[in-house]
Design a protein around this motif. Sequence first.
Motif, PDB file in Angstrom:
ATOM      1  N   MET A 122      10.675  -8.008   1.717  1.00 10.46           N
ATOM      2  CA  MET A 122       9.567  -7.142   1.372  1.00 10.46           C
ATOM      3  C   MET A 122       9.297  -6.203   2.531  1.00 10.46           C
ATOM      4  O   MET A 122       9.083  -6.649   3.653  1.00 10.46           O
ATOM      5  N   GLU A 123       9.343  -4.936   2.259  1.00  6.58           N
ATOM      6  CA  GLU A 123       9.003  -3.936   3.277  1.00  6.58           C
ATOM      7  C   GLU A 123       7.499  -4.059   3.539  1.00  6.58           C
ATOM      8  O   GLU A 123       6.699  -3.997   2.608  1.00  6.58           O
ATOM      9  N   LYS A 124       7.131  -4.224   4.792  1.00 12.28           N
ATOM     10  CA  LYS A 124       5.709  -4.488   5.074  1.00 12.28           C
ATOM     11  C   LYS A 124       4.911  -3.204   5.268  1.00 12.28           C
ATOM     12  O   LYS A 124       4.332  -2.964   6.336  1.00 12.28           O
ATOM     13  N   SER A 125       4.923  -2.382   4.256  1.00 12.29           N
ATOM     14  CA  SER A 125       4.158  -1.147   4.336  1.00 12.29           C
ATOM     15  C   SER A 125       3.753  -0.742   2.934  1.00 12.29           C
ATOM     16  O   SER A 125       4.349  -1.182   1.952  1.00 12.29           O
ATOM     17  N   VAL A 126       2.728   0.103   2.845  1.00  6.37           N
ATOM     18  CA  VAL A 126       2.201   0.506   1.543  1.00  6.37           C
ATOM     19  C   VAL A 126       1.997   2.020   1.541  1.00  6.37           C
ATOM     20  O   VAL A 126       1.573   2.587   2.546  1.00  6.37           O
ATOM     21  N   MET A 127       2.311   2.641   0.404  1.00  6.32           N
ATOM     22  CA  MET A 127       1.984   4.063   0.271  1.00  6.32           C
ATOM     23  C   MET A 127       0.782   4.204  -0.647  1.00  6.32           C
ATOM     24  O   MET A 127       0.761   3.626  -1.734  1.00  6.32           O
ATOM     25  N   VAL A 128      -0.206   4.955  -0.179  1.00  4.61           N
ATOM     26  CA  VAL A 128      -1.360   5.266  -1.019  1.00  4.61           C
ATOM     27  C   VAL A 128      -1.243   6.737  -1.395  1.00  4.61           C
ATOM     28  O   VAL A 128      -1.083   7.590  -0.508  1.00  4.61           O
ATOM     29  N   ILE A 129      -1.277   7.024  -2.684  1.00  2.00           N
ATOM     30  CA  ILE A 129      -1.090   8.410  -3.127  1.00  2.00           C
ATOM     31  C   ILE A 129      -2.410   8.970  -3.642  1.00  2.00           C
ATOM     32  O   ILE A 129      -2.933   8.500  -4.652  1.00  2.00           O
ATOM     33  N   GLY A 130      -2.960   9.930  -2.959  1.00  5.22           N
ATOM     34  CA  GLY A 130      -4.253  10.529  -3.317  1.00  5.22           C
ATOM     35  C   GLY A 130      -5.289  10.143  -2.281  1.00  5.22           C
ATOM     36  O   GLY A 130      -5.620   8.963  -2.150  1.00  5.22           O
TER      37      GLY A 130
END
Lengths: 139, 666
Positions: free
Chosen positions: B140-148
Amino acid sequence: MAWEPRLIVIACQWCTYQGADLAGSLRYSYPPTVHIIRVPCSGRVEPEFIAEALKKGADGVFIGGCHFGDCHYKEGNYKAIRRFKLFKRLATDLGVEPERIQLEWISGSEGKRFAEAMTEFDAKIRELGPNPLKGGANV
Amino acid sequence: MPKIGVYVCHCGENIAGAVNIEEVMNYAKTLPDVVLVKNYLFMCSDPGQDIIKQDIKEGKVDRVVVAACTPRTHEPIFRDALESAGLNRYFLEMANIRDQDSWAHWHDKSGATEKAKRLIRSAVAKVTFAEPLEDRYGDMEKSVMVIGGGVAGMFAALDLANMGLKVYLVERQPSIGGMMIKLDKTFPTMDCSACILTPKMVEVAQHPNIELINYAEVDAVKGYVGNFEITVKKKARYIDWDKCTGCGVCTQICPARVPNEYNYNMDQRRAAYIEFPQAVPKKAVIDRPNCLYFKSMEKTGKPACQICEKGIPPKGIQGCPADAIKFDDKDEYINLKVGSVIITTGYKVMDKSHFKEYSPHSKDVVTAMEFERILSATGPTEGELKRPSDGTKPKTIAMISCVGSRDERYHSYCSKVCCMYMLKHARILKEKYPDIKLYLFFIDVRTAGKDFEEFYVYTRELGVKVIRGGRVSSVDVKPNGKLRVRGFDVDLCSPVELEADMVVLATAIEPATGTEELGRLFAATCGREGFLREVHTKLYPVETASKGVFLAGCVQGPKDIPESIAQSRAAASAAAALVIPGKIKFEAIIAEVDREKCSSCGVCVPLCPYGAIKLQEYKGKEKAYIEPALCAGCGVCASACPSMAITFHGFTTEQILAQIDALAEA
Ligand SMILES: Cc1cc2nc3c(=O)[nH]c(=O)nc-3n(C[C@H](O)[C@H](O)[C@H](O)COP(=O)(O)OP(=O)(O)OC[C@H]3O[C@@H](n4cnc5c(N)ncnc54)[C@H](O)[C@@H]3O)c2cc1C
Ligand code: SF4
Ligand code: SF4
Ligand code: FES
């Protein structure tokens, strides 16, 4: 010995299967002619399951799924109801009354409804008598 | 040949009180492949489990049937027992002889006993065909993208960043802030919107774990939960943001004036502009289609203007003091790997031009969002209430609710926040200008929410006229420039007609432009109205149809700020719960295609609610392939494949048919 119907309920694990568990824990009774097979979702039910059950002499098959909008996999129950018509036709083609196949949405919180539905289903099949393909299972 | 062990539980008296255990055990011994049958008072207790484990370790059994309570609660316990004894955890089947037998048929002992026999027969039949299955784990890539980067996106980003996760916050506009930053005051507490939001915007920008990617959009998506590979397009800014200090010189000297969309074209900005005074980051961009440099270069190949860069030396006007103007800037594409995504792209409001019956050509007819800008200190009138047509102070204002909402011609849904913000506008006006006359036209007033009803009562007491009735039928411009509003009052049961200086239309909230396309990139589906759809309204309110992709805020449907924030923090915690363990478990109970059997008909592909199935080249032919990471395990495809090429592990056709036979036969 007198004929006793043999009923198979194919129950979605997220709703009707839980509803059956709840019926038990609330001690709602229904006839012991009812037997559940657990499936992940009502959308898993294949025409072959129905055909096999009827051919092997089951007197009734009941499919239990989640109410519309509640299917764990979004639309498995819509797929089930679309196939349901096919199941009925399949029964007719085999020479079996289509009323032996039934489908209902019973949620995990409807223990009472489960017991009622099973009692009604049992009564209806008793009215119809044994599966003409086998003459029912003599217990 | 399998060696099946059957273990019958008494569950104290719960089972044994209705089921004749001995009779059932004797029966079980006669079933095919059953090598031993044992019983115990409580099979799930430690000593009970030890009985099973011992038999496995001694090699006596290699398949297990536990006849006891419901698998919903106890299957994981017995699976663990099998595994700890060295047997594959999926070589287990439970016969539910308590919840679905002894309890339900308590007063029919012989019925219950006979049924228990058949349920065990069914479980034995199923376990005979059990396959060894492995739960699989992926990285699991330990990062998150938030869009907006509206209020919902900002709170989600902050929560995730505070949990130590790397967050990429992608915002389409030059600045974060979304719609909330445009509002004047906010119901129900009447805080100044900018005052409570700007500190949060700064916090987002300064957080070491948040990488802010403004003026950018998602361009392409590959991969799936745990390993999304996302290409983000950063639009050319024509100003080097590493150098720009936000001084605003270019935004003052640029000679190209254009309508300012931030204020809904009620004033002007320049082609070189900073989106709004409190923008974060406070950086300028050049709007290429309106820039005189680019216009002239396209026409004549010679630059007609470079004032922002070079200033106007004869007049002593200096250009950009930071030397940040960059006419040769290009769109930039960056690739990012993330484990999970939260979509918070919010909403837009309907334009007034749709509503011909309300005289949209009149400048004095404005949408509620435009009215927010008129009320705002950073707006086109710097917060002073003026009639757009002539700059005079309006004495009478009519407000109309449900414009485009609850209307079969446009949207059948309720935009949810309009009743409250109309009351808010009325309150702001009445508190500032006690003499102003306000007429609020509602279909009905909906103020369900914490402290909302009190807000309504208070506002009415300020002397605001609330008119309940159907829809306002028309707004016309009279020869004297005033607006005539005609409606109906159900309480008086009569038509109403009045004259107003301004009319405010509470136009419907719609999904932001591009919501559907963005959703499609991630295989997240939209509902009929175009808002992104949650998997399950009650159980999975922040999950989308695509695993690992979450949603929050108005992208899911109209809602107010408290709800948007609550949902965004819920989405952040759901995403964190997925990402933080660093591994992702893929259930073994999923579907698989036997490509030798697949006839390439493609029937299964559109059926999968999760987009897990695609046709892929295999031995020179297009064959179905199910991506294990995406399959949620519904079984729909397996029951539809005309070639019986799909195996649904854990509930194979062979297993279910065996159960049917076991239950149907005498
Ligand atoms: C007239 C009016 C008055 C209101 N007054 C109040 C009030 O007083 N109190 C209250 O509680 N609520 C009020 N609301 C509701 C409030 O505005 C919303 O609840 C809130 O703004 C929702 O926040 P959000 O983050 O979901 O969406 P938004 O604020 O819309 O933010 C979405 C962000 O995503 C960006 N974006 C969009 N598409 C993309 C894309 N494809 N890629 C990247 N970024 C993208 C947008 O630029 C924006 O920055 C009002 C609404 C209206 C219309
Ligand atoms: S439905 Fe069956 S045969 Fe058709 S493409 Fe899918 S797996 Fe292949
Ligand atoms: S089992 Fe359901 S979720 Fe899995 S591939 Fe088949 S249709 Fe898709
Ligand atoms: S999950 Fe119950 S019917 Fe689909």
